[in-house]
Design a protein around this motif. Structure first.
Motif, PDB file in Angstrom:
ATOM      1  N   ASN A  44      14.021   9.584   3.054  1.00  0.00           N
ATOM      2  CA  ASN A  44      14.552  10.312   1.898  1.00  0.00           C
ATOM      3  C   ASN A  44      15.971  10.799   2.157  1.00  0.00           C
ATOM      4  O   ASN A  44      16.840  10.708   1.282  1.00  0.00           O
ATOM      5  CB  ASN A  44      13.643  11.488   1.531  1.00  0.00           C
ATOM      6  CG  ASN A  44      12.359  11.037   0.872  1.00  0.00           C
ATOM      7  OD1 ASN A  44      12.307   9.999   0.248  1.00  0.00           O
ATOM      8  ND2 ASN A  44      11.327  11.833   1.027  1.00  0.00           N
ATOM      9  N   LEU A  62      17.624   0.113  -5.360  1.00  0.00           N
ATOM     10  CA  LEU A  62      16.718   1.266  -5.351  1.00  0.00           C
ATOM     11  C   LEU A  62      15.326   0.881  -5.856  1.00  0.00           C
ATOM     12  O   LEU A  62      14.323   1.381  -5.349  1.00  0.00           O
ATOM     13  CB  LEU A  62      17.302   2.406  -6.184  1.00  0.00           C
ATOM     14  CG  LEU A  62      18.534   3.087  -5.582  1.00  0.00           C
ATOM     15  CD1 LEU A  62      19.119   4.090  -6.565  1.00  0.00           C
ATOM     16  CD2 LEU A  62      18.210   3.746  -4.255  1.00  0.00           C
ATOM     17  N   GLN A  63      15.269  -0.011  -6.830  1.00  0.00           N
ATOM     18  CA  GLN A  63      13.967  -0.462  -7.328  1.00  0.00           C
ATOM     19  C   GLN A  63      13.198  -1.231  -6.258  1.00  0.00           C
ATOM     20  O   GLN A  63      11.979  -1.072  -6.131  1.00  0.00           O
ATOM     21  CB  GLN A  63      14.142  -1.322  -8.579  1.00  0.00           C
ATOM     22  CG  GLN A  63      14.546  -0.519  -9.799  1.00  0.00           C
ATOM     23  CD  GLN A  63      14.897  -1.393 -10.997  1.00  0.00           C
ATOM     24  OE1 GLN A  63      15.258  -2.558 -10.850  1.00  0.00           O
ATOM     25  NE2 GLN A  63      14.804  -0.803 -12.186  1.00  0.00           N
ATOM     26  N   GLN A  66      11.890   1.325  -3.855  1.00  0.00           N
ATOM     27  CA  GLN A  66      10.759   2.035  -4.459  1.00  0.00           C
ATOM     28  C   GLN A  66       9.501   1.174  -4.461  1.00  0.00           C
ATOM     29  O   GLN A  66       8.412   1.661  -4.184  1.00  0.00           O
ATOM     30  CB  GLN A  66      11.099   2.473  -5.887  1.00  0.00           C
ATOM     31  CG  GLN A  66      10.009   3.312  -6.529  1.00  0.00           C
ATOM     32  CD  GLN A  66       9.771   4.613  -5.767  1.00  0.00           C
ATOM     33  OE1 GLN A  66      10.700   5.354  -5.517  1.00  0.00           O
ATOM     34  NE2 GLN A  66       8.524   4.886  -5.416  1.00  0.00           N
ATOM     35  N   ASN A  70       6.070   2.149  -2.656  1.00  0.00           N
ATOM     36  CA  ASN A  70       4.808   2.152  -3.404  1.00  0.00           C
ATOM     37  C   ASN A  70       3.759   1.275  -2.729  1.00  0.00           C
ATOM     38  O   ASN A  70       2.583   1.644  -2.662  1.00  0.00           O
ATOM     39  CB  ASN A  70       5.026   1.708  -4.847  1.00  0.00           C
ATOM     40  CG  ASN A  70       5.755   2.751  -5.668  1.00  0.00           C
ATOM     41  OD1 ASN A  70       5.855   3.908  -5.288  1.00  0.00           O
ATOM     42  ND2 ASN A  70       6.286   2.331  -6.795  1.00  0.00           N
TER      43      ASN A  70
END
Length: 103
Positions: A44, A62-63, A66, A70
């Motif tokens: 983070n 960033l996707q 992510q 996930n």
């Protein structure tokens, strides 16, 4: 900042984030929640630094990050659920053994 230094910074951020994601995944695989949480906190911080830098990541980058996070979280939840089931079964077995010995 010249183009070469700029691309080195981008590569540096990307490499650190990739390394941290790998470390988190290994910690999850090893069922080491403490190490995974520590690495996630560091991740983070690194993402925040990258976003605040002059070479901020794209939305697509960033996707992808992510999505990787996930995926790791799904694996971590599955490991947690299996551990919980094993603990419950162990407790039930212990109680059954105690009940049997008491008869």
């Amino acid at each position: 900042m010249d183009l070469h230094a700029s691309s080195q910074q981008l590569t540096s951020f990307s490499e650190r984030i990739r390394t941290l994601l790998d470390k988190i995944e290994l910690s999850v695989d090893d069922n080491n929640a403490i190490e995974a949480q520590s690495s996630l906190n560091t991740l983070n911080i690194e993402i925040r630094k990258w976003c605040e830098s002059s070479e901020a990541p794209s939305t697509e980058q960033l996707q992808v990050i992510q999505l990787q996070i996930n995926t790791i979280l799904v694996i971590a939840n599955n490991v947690k659920n299996e551990s919980s089931k094993a603990i419950i079964n162990h407790k039930k077995s212990g109680r059954a053994i105690k009940a049997y010995k008491a008869t």
